[in-house]
Design an enzyme around this catalytic site. Structure first.
Site, short mmCIF file in Angstrom:
data_model
loop_
_atom_site.label_atom_id
_atom_site.label_comp_id
_atom_site.label_asym_id
_atom_site.label_seq_id
_atom_site.Cartn_x
_atom_site.Cartn_y
_atom_site.Cartn_z
N GLU A 65 0.82 -1.22 0.00
CA GLU A 65 0.00 0.00 0.00
C GLU A 65 0.86 1.27 0.00
OE1 GLU A 65 -3.63 -1.79 2.72
OE2 GLU A 65 -1.79 -1.16 3.69
N ASP A 236 -7.96 -4.99 8.59
CA ASP A 236 -7.55 -3.78 7.89
C ASP A 236 -7.38 -3.98 6.39
OD1 ASP A 236 -5.30 -5.34 7.94
OD2 ASP A 236 -3.96 -3.85 8.81
N1 LIG Z 1 -4.76 -0.73 12.12
C1 LIG Z 1 -3.51 -0.39 11.88
O1 LIG Z 1 -3.16 0.78 11.80
C2 LIG Z 1 -2.48 -1.47 11.74
C3 LIG Z 1 -1.12 -1.15 11.78
C4 LIG Z 1 -0.17 -2.17 11.75
C5 LIG Z 1 -0.60 -3.50 11.64
N2 LIG Z 1 -1.94 -3.78 11.55
C6 LIG Z 1 -2.42 -5.16 11.48
O2 LIG Z 1 -2.30 -5.70 12.77
C7 LIG Z 1 -2.13 -7.11 12.68
C8 LIG Z 1 -0.97 -7.56 13.54
O3 LIG Z 1 0.24 -7.07 12.99
P1 LIG Z 1 1.62 -7.64 13.51
O4 LIG Z 1 2.67 -6.86 12.82
O5 LIG Z 1 1.62 -7.68 15.00
O6 LIG Z 1 1.53 -9.13 12.91
P2 LIG Z 1 2.28 -10.46 13.39
O7 LIG Z 1 2.16 -11.43 12.27
O8 LIG Z 1 3.63 -10.12 13.93
O9 LIG Z 1 1.40 -10.97 14.63
C9 LIG Z 1 0.10 -11.47 14.48
C10 LIG Z 1 -0.15 -12.48 15.58
O10 LIG Z 1 -1.54 -12.87 15.51
C11 LIG Z 1 -1.59 -14.24 15.92
N3 LIG Z 1 -2.88 -14.81 15.50
C12 LIG Z 1 -3.30 -15.13 14.24
N4 LIG Z 1 -4.55 -15.63 14.30
C13 LIG Z 1 -4.94 -15.60 15.60
C14 LIG Z 1 -6.12 -15.97 16.30
N5 LIG Z 1 -7.14 -16.49 15.64
N6 LIG Z 1 -6.18 -15.77 17.63
C15 LIG Z 1 -5.11 -15.25 18.32
N7 LIG Z 1 -3.96 -14.90 17.72
C16 LIG Z 1 -3.87 -15.07 16.38
C17 LIG Z 1 -0.37 -14.86 15.25
O11 LIG Z 1 -0.02 -16.11 15.85
C18 LIG Z 1 0.68 -13.76 15.46
O12 LIG Z 1 1.44 -13.96 16.64
C19 LIG Z 1 -1.96 -7.41 11.19
O13 LIG Z 1 -3.19 -7.92 10.71
C20 LIG Z 1 -1.63 -6.08 10.59
O14 LIG Z 1 -2.05 -6.00 9.24
C21 LIG Z 1 -2.88 -2.79 11.61
#
Ligand SMILES: NC(=O)c1ccc[n+]([C@@H]2O[C@H](COP(=O)([O-])OP(=O)(O)OC[C@H]3O[C@@H](n4cnc5c(N)ncnc54)[C@H](O)[C@@H]3O)[C@@H](O)[C@H]2O)c1
Length: 349
Positions: A65, A236
């Site tokens: 993005e 997101d």
């Molecule tokens: N809203 C925003 O501004 C914003 C900003 C950054 C990241 N994000 C989103 O936040 C999320 C997390 O990002 P990250 O960098 O920490 O990712 P990451 O991959 O480091 O961590 C995600 C975690 O979620 C866990 N997980 C997956 N499915 C699960 C479930 N059903 N129950 C419990 N845990 C589960 C995984 O095991 C992993 O540890 C991503 O989806 C990312 O796109 C959003």
């Protein structure tokens, strides 16, 4: 004679190493507080910004993005990806870099890593929303999804909202163990939980921050009691949500920029005219945030360009008087602006 590039041709660049040094020099909780204030200041002047939903390039495995905006004086954009399967390959789900430029000349004035900065700004935005929406005496947060963003989310809620305890859950116990280890000594009481339901016990704030490129149901209606604030981070992208739609029907939903959130956020599950409140209106006191102790509030976070702009602006300001950057020769700088070809000859052997 070797030519020296003009001042504008040299752009301050913040490497990952220097961003880490900057965070430690400021102190992470102080930086999260300052970033929260920087974002809030820009939400107060929301109307003056160029606003567009981010430009997303979707593929089977993830999304790339571009997130641009301008306040008329300074232009900024972030490049960011989201690839939930990356961690299986030892890579991060989210990486980012960002740029600021002066609108008057179009010349860049800052280029920086933004992977760390995105985690910081996302946590600061969550904390800003919670400052207006969470119950006033919130002391405990459930943190569901213990990946890269998790510690930043917990520390921002501590620094800005004053939470004292965090209840962790992740489908991967190694992620929970990592987060518990990193938060030891932070001053937060940390509890590792066996299920999402267990994590929500006694929590006034529930943060969902999981990564899965499909509709998921991290929270079901029965886990959400009256008076809770939900901070939903991981839903997101089109097709990527975390909450059962019944929760949305019971909650008041607050969003960043509706044209983007209706496509990417939890509310993609709802009708196109589903009622939402824009967070900037709450920040400005033009719309109600939390009205009563039983209300369920939902911050349907997707991440918006203005938050990145605020973070970039903050870093640019914070760099002053430090050596946490290198000037890089990234803008071609002919002595005669029309003699780009002549400049090319400088490097002729
Ligand atoms: N809203 C925003 O501004 C914003 C900003 C950054 C990241 N994000 C989103 O936040 C999320 C997390 O990002 P990250 O960098 O920490 O990712 P990451 O991959 O480091 O961590 C995600 C975690 O979620 C866990 N997980 C997956 N499915 C699960 C479930 N059903 N129950 C419990 N845990 C589960 C995984 O095991 C992993 O540890 C991503 O989806 C990312 O796109 C959003």
């Amino acid at each position: 004679m070797p030519q020296v590039p003009s001042e504008k041709a040299l752009v301050p660049f913040v490497s990952v190493e220097n961003m880490m040094r900057l965070v430690h020099q400021v102190g992470i909780e102080r930086m999260l507080l300052e970033l929260t204030d920087a974002i809030e200041a820009d939400f107060r002047r929301w109307e003056i910004f160029d606003k567009t939903p981010r430009i997303a390039s979707h593929s089977r495995d993830g999304v790339i993005e571009l997130m641009p905006t301008s306040d008329g004086e300074t232009y900024g954009f972030k490049y960011v990806n989201g690839h939930p399967k990356n961690s299986n390959d030892g890579l991060q789900t989210v990486t980012a870099l960002g740029l600021l430029a002066e609108v008057s000349s179009g010349y860049p004035v800052l280029l920086t890593e933004m992977t760390l900065l995105t985690a910081l700004r996302t946590a600061a935005t969550s904390a800003m929303a919670a400052r207006h929406l969470a119950p006033g005496n919130a002391k405990t947060m459930a943190m569901i999804g213990n990946g890269a963003q998790a510690e930043f989310q917990a520390l921002a809620m501590k620094a800005v909202v004053g939470i004292e305890a965090v209840r962790l859950y992740d489908i991967d116990p190694r992620a929970t163990a990592k987060t518990a280890r990193n938060l030891a000594g932070s001053g937060l009481a940390v509890t590792s939980c066996r299920s999402a339901q267990d994590a929500t016990e006694g929590a006034e704030i529930v943060t969902t921050c999981t990564a899965d490129k499909q509709f998921a149901t991290i929270l079901t209606d029965n886990m959400v009691g009256a008076g809770i604030h939900i901070n939903a981070i991981g839903g997101d992208c089109p097709g990527k949500t975390e909450l059962h739609r019944d929760i949305l029907l019971r909650a008041d939903t607050f969003v960043e920029y509706p044209p983007q959130t209706r496509v990417e956020g939890e509310i993609q599950q709802m009708a196109p005219d589903y009622p939402v409140t824009e967070l900037w209106r709450v920040v400005r006191g033009e719309a109600a945030g939390r009205r009563d102790a039983r209300q369920i509030t939902l911050f349907d976070s997707v991440g918006f360009a203005i938050e990145d702009f605020s973070a970039l602006r903050y870093v640019r300001e914070r760099l002053k008087g430090t050596d946490f950057y290198q000037d890089i020769d990234i803008i071609a700088d002919p002595d005669d602006p029309r003699d780009l070809f002549g400049m090319l000859q400088r490097a002729k052997a």
